[in-house]
Motif scaffolding. Sequence first.
Motif, PDB file in Angstrom:
ATOM      1  N   ILE A  50       0.568  -1.226  -0.354  1.00 20.34           N
ATOM      2  CA  ILE A  50       0.300  -0.180  -0.080  1.00 20.34           C
ATOM      3  C   ILE A  50       0.972   1.439   0.177  1.00 20.34           C
ATOM      4  O   ILE A  50       1.721   1.526   0.547  1.00 20.34           O
ATOM      5  N   ILE A  51       0.669   2.404  -1.250  1.00 13.34           N
ATOM      6  CA  ILE A  51       1.244   3.320  -0.783  1.00 13.34           C
ATOM      7  C   ILE A  51       0.388   4.771  -0.189  1.00 13.34           C
ATOM      8  O   ILE A  51      -0.753   4.733  -0.962  1.00 13.34           O
ATOM      9  N   GLY A  52       0.982   4.942   0.292  1.00 13.72           N
ATOM     10  CA  GLY A  52       0.374   6.717   1.169  1.00 13.72           C
ATOM     11  C   GLY A  52       0.810   7.699   0.122  1.00 13.72           C
ATOM     12  O   GLY A  52       1.767   8.020   0.905  1.00 13.72           O
ATOM     13  N   MET A  53      -0.203   8.272  -0.127  1.00 13.94           N
ATOM     14  CA  MET A  53       0.266   9.159  -1.323  1.00 13.94           C
ATOM     15  C   MET A  53      -0.208  10.386  -0.630  1.00 13.94           C
ATOM     16  O   MET A  53      -1.418  10.368   0.713  1.00 13.94           O
ATOM     17  N   THR A  54       0.808  11.590  -0.174  1.00  9.50           N
ATOM     18  CA  THR A  54      -0.028  12.706   0.626  1.00  9.50           C
ATOM     19  C   THR A  54       1.469  14.111  -0.565  1.00  9.50           C
ATOM     20  O   THR A  54       1.256  13.704  -1.570  1.00  9.50           O
ATOM     21  N   GLY A  55       0.300  15.418   0.299  1.00 13.84           N
ATOM     22  CA  GLY A  55       0.459  16.238  -0.428  1.00 13.84           C
ATOM     23  C   GLY A  55       0.074  17.381   0.465  1.00 13.84           C
ATOM     24  O   GLY A  55      -1.117  17.253   0.576  1.00 13.84           O
ATOM     25  N   GLY A  56       1.082  18.461  -0.111  1.00 16.20           N
ATOM     26  CA  GLY A  56      -0.219  20.053   0.349  1.00 16.20           C
ATOM     27  C   GLY A  56      -0.830  20.377  -0.380  1.00 16.20           C
ATOM     28  O   GLY A  56      -1.175  19.603  -1.672  1.00 16.20           O
ATOM     29  N   ILE A  57      -2.372  21.117   0.458  1.00 16.76           N
ATOM     30  CA  ILE A  57      -3.367  21.382  -0.453  1.00 16.76           C
ATOM     31  C   ILE A  57      -2.902  21.793  -2.065  1.00 16.76           C
ATOM     32  O   ILE A  57      -1.882  22.881  -1.607  1.00 16.76           O
ATOM     33  N   GLY A  58      -3.009  21.739  -3.176  1.00 16.33           N
ATOM     34  CA  GLY A  58      -2.964  22.508  -4.663  1.00 16.33           C
ATOM     35  C   GLY A  58      -1.740  21.416  -4.999  1.00 16.33           C
ATOM     36  O   GLY A  58      -1.333  22.127  -6.103  1.00 16.33           O
ATOM     37  N   SER A  59      -1.225  20.314  -4.946  1.00 14.49           N
ATOM     38  CA  SER A  59       0.060  20.035  -4.763  1.00 14.49           C
ATOM     39  C   SER A  59      -0.162  19.113  -6.140  1.00 14.49           C
ATOM     40  O   SER A  59       0.854  18.582  -6.560  1.00 14.49           O
ATOM     41  N   GLY A  60      -1.292  18.961  -6.528  1.00 15.40           N
ATOM     42  CA  GLY A  60      -1.466  18.296  -6.929  1.00 15.40           C
ATOM     43  C   GLY A  60      -1.935  16.657  -7.107  1.00 15.40           C
ATOM     44  O   GLY A  60      -1.725  15.810  -8.215  1.00 15.40           O
ATOM     45  N   LYS A  61      -2.300  16.539  -6.142  1.00  8.66           N
ATOM     46  CA  LYS A  61      -2.599  14.738  -5.881  1.00  8.66           C
ATOM     47  C   LYS A  61      -3.348  14.100  -6.735  1.00  8.66           C
ATOM     48  O   LYS A  61      -3.236  12.983  -6.792  1.00  8.66           O
ATOM     49  N   SER A  62      -5.251  15.321  -6.760  1.00 10.41           N
ATOM     50  CA  SER A  62      -6.130  14.405  -7.513  1.00 10.41           C
ATOM     51  C   SER A  62      -5.672  14.201  -9.097  1.00 10.41           C
ATOM     52  O   SER A  62      -5.557  12.737  -9.296  1.00 10.41           O
ATOM     53  N   GLU A  63      -4.348  14.984 -10.084  1.00 10.88           N
ATOM     54  CA  GLU A  63      -3.941  14.571 -11.330  1.00 10.88           C
ATOM     55  C   GLU A  63      -3.190  13.035 -10.684  1.00 10.88           C
ATOM     56  O   GLU A  63      -3.395  12.386 -11.398  1.00 10.88           O
ATOM     57  N   ALA A  64      -2.598  13.227  -9.530  1.00 12.99           N
ATOM     58  CA  ALA A  64      -1.549  11.477  -9.387  1.00 12.99           C
ATOM     59  C   ALA A  64      -2.246  10.501  -9.021  1.00 12.99           C
ATOM     60  O   ALA A  64      -1.699   9.246 -10.299  1.00 12.99           O
ATOM     61  N   LEU A  65      -3.707  10.329  -8.602  1.00 16.41           N
ATOM     62  CA  LEU A  65      -4.396   9.504  -8.450  1.00 16.41           C
ATOM     63  C   LEU A  65      -5.154   9.388 -10.067  1.00 16.41           C
ATOM     64  O   LEU A  65      -5.204   7.911 -10.106  1.00 16.41           O
ATOM     65  N   LEU A 115      -0.735   1.180   8.442  1.00 11.80           N
ATOM     66  CA  LEU A 115      -1.672   0.669   7.305  1.00 11.80           C
ATOM     67  C   LEU A 115      -1.090   0.119   6.025  1.00 11.80           C
ATOM     68  O   LEU A 115      -0.312   0.011   4.610  1.00 11.80           O
ATOM     69  N   ILE A 116       0.253   1.709   5.453  1.00 14.57           N
ATOM     70  CA  ILE A 116       1.056   1.553   4.525  1.00 14.57           C
ATOM     71  C   ILE A 116       2.321   1.077   4.208  1.00 14.57           C
ATOM     72  O   ILE A 116       3.137   1.004   5.093  1.00 14.57           O
ATOM     73  N   SER A 117       2.842   0.893   3.083  1.00 11.70           N
ATOM     74  CA  SER A 117       4.466   0.239   3.078  1.00 11.70           C
ATOM     75  C   SER A 117       5.251   0.866   2.728  1.00 11.70           C
ATOM     76  O   SER A 117       6.800   0.981   2.846  1.00 11.70           O
ATOM     77  N   ARG A 118       4.605   2.399   1.928  1.00 14.46           N
ATOM     78  CA  ARG A 118       5.943   3.647   1.280  1.00 14.46           C
ATOM     79  C   ARG A 118       4.026   4.684   1.694  1.00 14.46           C
ATOM     80  O   ARG A 118       3.195   4.268   1.296  1.00 14.46           O
ATOM     81  N   SER A 119       5.532   5.261   1.779  1.00 13.99           N
ATOM     82  CA  SER A 119       5.037   6.678   1.339  1.00 13.99           C
ATOM     83  C   SER A 119       5.551   7.550   0.383  1.00 13.99           C
ATOM     84  O   SER A 119       6.346   7.551   0.221  1.00 13.99           O
ATOM     85  N   LEU A 120       4.762   8.345  -0.564  1.00 12.49           N
ATOM     86  CA  LEU A 120       4.556   9.162  -1.607  1.00 12.49           C
ATOM     87  C   LEU A 120       4.673  10.134  -1.113  1.00 12.49           C
ATOM     88  O   LEU A 120       3.345  11.043  -1.144  1.00 12.49           O
ATOM     89  N   VAL A 121       5.111  11.582  -1.479  1.00 16.10           N
ATOM     90  CA  VAL A 121       4.899  12.990  -1.647  1.00 16.10           C
ATOM     91  C   VAL A 121       4.708  13.468  -3.230  1.00 16.10           C
ATOM     92  O   VAL A 121       5.519  13.659  -3.523  1.00 16.10           O
ATOM     93  N   ILE A 122       3.514  14.075  -3.203  1.00 14.25           N
ATOM     94  CA  ILE A 122       2.834  14.254  -4.647  1.00 14.25           C
ATOM     95  C   ILE A 122       3.791  16.574  -3.659  1.00 14.25           C
ATOM     96  O   ILE A 122       3.086  17.187  -3.196  1.00 14.25           O
ATOM     97  N   ASP A 123       5.045  16.974  -4.465  1.00 10.28           N
ATOM     98  CA  ASP A 123       5.208  17.870  -3.718  1.00 10.28           C
ATOM     99  C   ASP A 123       5.198  19.656  -4.360  1.00 10.28           C
ATOM    100  O   ASP A 123       5.637  19.017  -6.004  1.00 10.28           O
ATOM    101  N   CYS A 124       5.172  20.465  -4.757  1.00  7.42           N
ATOM    102  CA  CYS A 124       5.569  21.774  -5.366  1.00  7.42           C
ATOM    103  C   CYS A 124       5.702  22.615  -4.338  1.00  7.42           C
ATOM    104  O   CYS A 124       5.541  23.012  -2.848  1.00  7.42           O
ATOM    105  N   GLU A 125       5.885  24.182  -5.408  1.00  7.09           N
ATOM    106  CA  GLU A 125       5.694  25.966  -4.208  1.00  7.09           C
ATOM    107  C   GLU A 125       5.578  26.064  -3.569  1.00  7.09           C
ATOM    108  O   GLU A 125       3.826  26.056  -4.209  1.00  7.09           O
ATOM    109  N   VAL A 126       5.058  26.499  -2.295  1.00  6.15           N
ATOM    110  CA  VAL A 126       3.551  26.972  -2.116  1.00  6.15           C
ATOM    111  C   VAL A 126       3.242  27.924  -3.326  1.00  6.15           C
ATOM    112  O   VAL A 126       1.578  27.880  -3.037  1.00  6.15           O
ATOM    113  N   SER A 127       4.156  28.828  -3.615  1.00  2.00           N
ATOM    114  CA  SER A 127       3.206  29.610  -4.355  1.00  2.00           C
ATOM    115  C   SER A 127       2.197  29.318  -5.946  1.00  2.00           C
ATOM    116  O   SER A 127       0.505  29.418  -5.634  1.00  2.00           O
TER     117      SER A 127
END
Length: 200
Positions: A3-18, A123-135
């Motif tokens: 199981i990959i636990g994907m995370t990231g700040g608001i607006g980082s693009g997690k929905s597109e990644a999914l 629950l998760i096996s690995r974590s994946l961070v979707i990152d971007c600049e705050v701006s």
Amino acid sequence: MFIIGMTGGIGSGKSEALKIFESLNIKVIDLDKISKEITETNHQAIEEIKSVFGDIFDKDNRLDRKKLREIIFSDKSQKIKLEKILHPKILKEVKEKLNALFDEPYVVIDIPLLFETNQYTSLISRSLVIDCEVSNQIERVKKRDGIDTSIIQSIIEQQIDRCSRIEKGDDVILNDGSIEMLTESIKALHKKYLNLVAVK
């Protein structure tokens, strides 16, 4: 189960990644989507939200999500109250969905507060961070949701800081470029995950 636990700040693009993982035939679980489903008119959570937050519903008994978001991100104690209502219900749904996906090569769960709550670390096996600049976060959310910059900044401030999130992530994708670049990054990780599953 991998199981990959994907995370990231608001607006980082997690929905597109999914969406990209789904295009690769990988099953995904979206905690934001589950949260919306359990705050629909006929769910038990609605009555609990009413008892805590009062009149934040329209004439058809639909939750005013914008008003609720403004309340919880202007007062941290209110945010904690909402989380106490929603988080156990969301976790229960996630576990039920995972039980139905036991024979998949791997599953991606979008967990916005992965490192803030620690509810999903076991629950998760690995974590994946979707990152971007705050701006970029601010501009994307303004365009998507039409909310004030001050509210967006408040949301960002209540999430784990960017450097700590990157440090905690097993895998990190910088999403400051095009959708094509994000796609290529995820395809590379997809191959990596399949190899990791094969080795297990």
